[in-house]
Design a protein around this motif. Structure first.
Motif, PDB file in Angstrom:
ATOM      1  N   MET A   1       0.826  -1.180   0.000  1.00 52.18           N
ATOM      2  CA  MET A   1       0.000   0.000   0.000  1.00 52.18           C
ATOM      3  C   MET A   1       0.876   1.252   0.000  1.00 52.18           C
ATOM      4  SD  MET A   1      -2.865  -1.930   0.195  1.00 52.18           S
ATOM      5  CE  MET A   1      -3.368  -0.737  -0.887  1.00 52.18           C
ATOM      6  N   SER A   2       1.964   1.196  -0.711  1.00 56.92           N
ATOM      7  CA  SER A   2       2.882   2.333  -0.736  1.00 56.92           C
ATOM      8  C   SER A   2       2.601   3.281  -1.894  1.00 56.92           C
ATOM      9  CB  SER A   2       4.322   1.830  -0.825  1.00 56.92           C
ATOM     10  OG  SER A   2       4.509   1.148  -2.043  1.00 56.92           O
ATOM     11  N   GLN A   3       1.583   3.006  -2.684  1.00 56.12           N
ATOM     12  CA  GLN A   3       1.271   3.870  -3.819  1.00 56.12           C
ATOM     13  C   GLN A   3       0.695   5.198  -3.347  1.00 56.12           C
ATOM     14  OE1 GLN A   3       1.771   3.572  -7.116  1.00 56.12           O
ATOM     15  NE2 GLN A   3       2.876   1.675  -6.730  1.00 56.12           N
ATOM     16  N   GLN A   4       1.038   6.262  -4.031  1.00 53.09           N
ATOM     17  CA  GLN A   4       0.507   7.565  -3.713  1.00 53.09           C
ATOM     18  C   GLN A   4      -0.667   7.944  -4.614  1.00 53.09           C
ATOM     19  OE1 GLN A   4       1.390   9.671  -1.197  1.00 53.09           O
ATOM     20  NE2 GLN A   4       2.532   7.908  -0.452  1.00 53.09           N
ATOM     21  N   SER A   5      -0.728   7.376  -5.787  1.00 55.39           N
ATOM     22  CA  SER A   5      -1.804   7.681  -6.722  1.00 55.39           C
ATOM     23  C   SER A   5      -3.092   6.963  -6.307  1.00 55.39           C
ATOM     24  CB  SER A   5      -1.409   7.256  -8.133  1.00 55.39           C
ATOM     25  OG  SER A   5      -2.496   7.380  -9.014  1.00 55.39           O
ATOM     26  N   VAL A   7      -5.643   6.166  -8.173  1.00 57.71           N
ATOM     27  CA  VAL A   7      -6.025   5.163  -9.171  1.00 57.71           C
ATOM     28  C   VAL A   7      -5.179   3.896  -9.008  1.00 57.71           C
ATOM     29  CG1 VAL A   7      -6.125   4.677 -11.642  1.00 57.71           C
ATOM     30  CG2 VAL A   7      -6.853   6.891 -10.782  1.00 57.71           C
ATOM     31  N   MET A   8      -3.885   4.050  -8.779  1.00 55.62           N
ATOM     32  CA  MET A   8      -3.026   2.879  -8.594  1.00 55.62           C
ATOM     33  C   MET A   8      -3.386   2.132  -7.311  1.00 55.62           C
ATOM     34  SD  MET A   8      -1.085   2.552 -11.173  1.00 55.62           S
ATOM     35  CE  MET A   8       0.222   1.503 -10.618  1.00 55.62           C
ATOM     36  N   LEU A   9      -3.752   2.847  -6.277  1.00 61.43           N
ATOM     37  CA  LEU A   9      -4.179   2.227  -5.029  1.00 61.43           C
ATOM     38  C   LEU A   9      -5.452   1.415  -5.242  1.00 61.43           C
ATOM     39  CD1 LEU A   9      -3.600   2.107  -1.934  1.00 61.43           C
ATOM     40  CD2 LEU A   9      -5.245   3.959  -1.730  1.00 61.43           C
ATOM     41  N   MET A  10      -6.407   1.987  -5.966  1.00 57.25           N
ATOM     42  CA  MET A  10      -7.654   1.275  -6.244  1.00 57.25           C
ATOM     43  C   MET A  10      -7.400   0.037  -7.095  1.00 57.25           C
ATOM     44  SD  MET A  10     -10.218   4.517  -6.816  1.00 57.25           S
ATOM     45  CE  MET A  10     -11.270   3.613  -7.867  1.00 57.25           C
ATOM     46  N   GLU A  14      -8.130  -3.851  -6.013  1.00 55.40           N
ATOM     47  CA  GLU A  14      -9.006  -4.668  -6.859  1.00 55.40           C
ATOM     48  C   GLU A  14      -8.320  -5.978  -7.248  1.00 55.40           C
ATOM     49  OE1 GLU A  14     -12.583  -5.423  -8.921  1.00 55.40           O
ATOM     50  OE2 GLU A  14     -12.071  -3.869  -7.486  1.00 55.40           O
ATOM     51  N   LEU A  15      -7.035  -5.926  -7.569  1.00 59.31           N
ATOM     52  CA  LEU A  15      -6.316  -7.150  -7.925  1.00 59.31           C
ATOM     53  C   LEU A  15      -6.241  -8.117  -6.743  1.00 59.31           C
ATOM     54  CD1 LEU A  15      -3.405  -5.809 -10.122  1.00 59.31           C
ATOM     55  CD2 LEU A  15      -5.254  -7.313 -10.826  1.00 59.31           C
TER      56      LEU A  15
END
Length: 80
Positions: A1-5, A7-10, A14-15
């Motif tokens: 969960m290191s993403q800042q975006s 959309v990338m977090l979502m 989802e994956l």
């Protein structure tokens, strides 16, 4: 969960959930190969998750258009 975006977090969430649903469907098939209940459950879950992601992307797009927020740190400061 290191993403800042957002959309990338979502997409990452989802994956992970899709992997869990597919593993659950495979386990259900292993336990009861004669019934199609697990396959129906996977189909319903994937459909619901697709609707949920469409709503999530709509919220992220509205947030970006209204306040020019595209990272999670800026979105955490939003109030009511």
């Amino acid at each position: 969960m290191s993403q800042q975006s957002i959309v990338m977090l979502m997409m990452g969430l989802e994956l992970m959930v899709n992997g869990l649903v597919v593993a659950g469907g495979a386990f259900w098939f292993y336990v009861a190969p004669g019934s199609a209940d697990g396959q129906v459950l996977v189909l319903v879950a994937v459909t619901v998750m697709a609707l949920e992601m469409a709503m999530g992307f709509a919220v992220a797009t509205a947030l970006f258009r209204a306040r020019d927020v595209d990272v999670t740190d800026d979105a955490s400061e939003l109030k009511g």
